[in-house]
Write an enzyme that holds these catalytic residues in place. Structure first.
Site, mmCIF file in Angstrom:
data_model
loop_
_atom_site.group_PDB
_atom_site.id
_atom_site.type_symbol
_atom_site.label_atom_id
_atom_site.label_comp_id
_atom_site.label_asym_id
_atom_site.label_seq_id
_atom_site.Cartn_x
_atom_site.Cartn_y
_atom_site.Cartn_z
ATOM 1 C CB SER A 8 -27.322 23.671 36.230
ATOM 2 O OG SER A 8 -27.648 24.517 37.555
ATOM 3 C CG HIS A 33 -29.602 20.086 37.022
ATOM 4 N ND1 HIS A 33 -29.588 18.699 37.572
ATOM 5 C CD2 HIS A 33 -28.793 20.615 38.196
ATOM 6 C CE1 HIS A 33 -29.097 18.722 38.608
ATOM 7 N NE2 HIS A 33 -28.202 19.718 39.104
ATOM 8 C CG ASP A 35 -28.098 22.728 41.052
ATOM 9 O OD1 ASP A 35 -27.914 21.554 41.077
ATOM 10 O OD2 ASP A 35 -27.649 23.331 39.726
ATOM 11 C CG MET A 37 -27.201 24.688 46.250
ATOM 12 S SD MET A 37 -25.592 25.825 45.802
ATOM 13 C CE MET A 37 -25.375 24.920 44.133
ATOM 14 C CG HIS A 66 -28.409 18.429 42.836
ATOM 15 N ND1 HIS A 66 -27.423 18.874 42.059
ATOM 16 C CD2 HIS A 66 -28.046 17.655 43.771
ATOM 17 C CE1 HIS A 66 -26.313 18.420 42.930
ATOM 18 N NE2 HIS A 66 -26.756 17.881 43.816
ATOM 19 C CG MET A 68 -26.464 20.036 46.588
ATOM 20 S SD MET A 68 -25.701 21.237 45.160
ATOM 21 C CE MET A 68 -27.136 21.651 44.302
ATOM 22 C CG MET A 137 -22.063 15.930 42.776
ATOM 23 S SD MET A 137 -23.136 16.779 41.993
ATOM 24 C CE MET A 137 -22.506 18.558 41.880
ATOM 25 N N GLY A 142 -21.914 23.119 45.430
ATOM 26 C CA GLY A 142 -22.242 24.411 45.995
ATOM 27 C C GLY A 142 -22.141 25.474 44.864
ATOM 28 C CG PHE A 143 -19.712 27.636 44.637
ATOM 29 C CD1 PHE A 143 -20.376 28.687 45.067
ATOM 30 C CD2 PHE A 143 -19.022 26.714 45.646
ATOM 31 C CE1 PHE A 143 -20.352 29.188 46.411
ATOM 32 C CE2 PHE A 143 -19.068 27.383 46.762
ATOM 33 C CZ PHE A 143 -19.766 28.575 47.427
ATOM 34 N N GLY A 145 -19.656 26.701 37.507
ATOM 35 C CA GLY A 145 -18.485 27.178 36.863
ATOM 36 C C GLY A 145 -17.349 26.759 37.361
ATOM 37 C CG ASP A 179 -24.403 18.734 38.774
ATOM 38 O OD1 ASP A 179 -24.199 19.717 38.117
ATOM 39 O OD2 ASP A 179 -25.555 18.862 39.853
ATOM 40 N N GLY A 180 -21.605 19.152 36.767
ATOM 41 C CA GLY A 180 -20.559 19.760 37.130
ATOM 42 C C GLY A 180 -19.396 19.879 36.173
ATOM 43 N N GLY A 181 -18.985 20.979 35.524
ATOM 44 C CA GLY A 181 -17.900 21.227 34.543
ATOM 45 C C GLY A 181 -18.144 20.595 33.221
ATOM 46 N N GLY A 201 -24.441 23.916 33.318
ATOM 47 C CA GLY A 201 -24.787 25.354 33.937
ATOM 48 C C GLY A 201 -24.327 26.404 33.178
#
Ligand code: DX5
Ligand code: ZN
Length: 230
Positions: A8, A33, A35, A37, A66, A68, A137, A142-143, A145, A179-181, A201
């Site tokens: 990402s 990827h 993002d 927003m 993606h 959002m 997700m 939104g963020f 990390g 997606d995420g972490g 990311g």
């Protein structure tokens, strides 16, 4: 099983975005990827079609957009024109989910729904024939990390079962992205739960020293080595 790694660019150095994209691809990334927003659907503001268009000539690798954003539809033709390959959106953000999915395909892109941690997979019930990929997700959008939400593993298994049943019935493969972490130390169990496409990311762009041109090679190799154990 073919696994795809999709860094990402949200965590990239935006002052050197083109270089960052080329470097992760040279290091073995499969997709980019992207993002988007809008400070409305999510409390952050990022990049739009102009940036996608600027990156497009750098590579043939798929650009995975993606969205959002709310509303969704107006941005679909713009991203298709800017060279997006896949466009995913959050069903809560579209008034007419079936119409938005059809719009994405009509513009020549692969279409997908994104599920927030609390969004039920039941949104798939009546639109499977219009879907090329789904994305779960594993953080609230939104963020970058944030930490992986463990319940996602169960939801991934549930999604895997749905997609396998669909493939059995129709012969069509729908990709399952997460997606995420996603990090080196959890990607294997995420794959075991059923994901085949992994957004990462901070794990990728946070790796190594900025001065080292090969700083992404080792993290992408480490992610792949974990996947090879599955
Ligand atoms: C979050 C974005 C993610 C994010 C992932 O809303 O959709 O793509 O950049 O970042 P990490 O891998 O750092 O969780
Ligand atoms: Zn994303």
């Amino acid at each position: 099983m073919t696994y795809r790694i999709a860094p990402s660019i949200l965590s990239a150095n935006f002052a050197k975005l083109g270089e960052e994209v080329l470097n992760v691809l040279a290091a073995g990334a499969d997709w980019i990827h992207f993002d988007v927003m809008d400070n409305h659907y999510v409390p952050n503001l990022t990049i739009g079609p102009l940036v996608c268009e600027a990156l497009r000539p750098l590579t043939d690798a798929p650009i995975d957009v993606h969205l959002m954003v709310e509303p969704v539809d107006a941005l679909v033709p713009m991203f298709a024109k800017a060279g997006a390959n896949c466009i995913t959106f959050h069903p809560e953000a579209s008034r007419h989910v079936d119409r938005t999915l059809a719009l994405i395909r009509d513009h020549g892109c692969q279409a997908g729904l994104v599920f927030n941690p609390a969004t039920p997979l039941a949104w798939l019930d009546h639109v499977m024939d219009k879907i090329d990929l789904i994305m779960l997700m594993s953080v609230n959008p939104g963020f970058g990390g944030q930490s992986f939400i463990p319940h996602t593993l169960r939801k991934l298994s549930e999604a895997r079962a749905r997609l396998d049943a669909w493939q059995e019935k129709t012969g069509k493969q729908v990709l399952l992205e997460v997606d995420g972490g996603v990090k080196v130390d959890n990607i294997a169990e995420i794959a075991r739960a059923g994901a085949d496409t992994f957004v990462a990311g901070s794990a990728v762009f946070g790796a190594g020293k900025a001065s080292d041109a090969h700083r992404y090679d080792s993290v992408i190799a480490a992610l792949r080595a974990e996947l090879a154990k599955v």
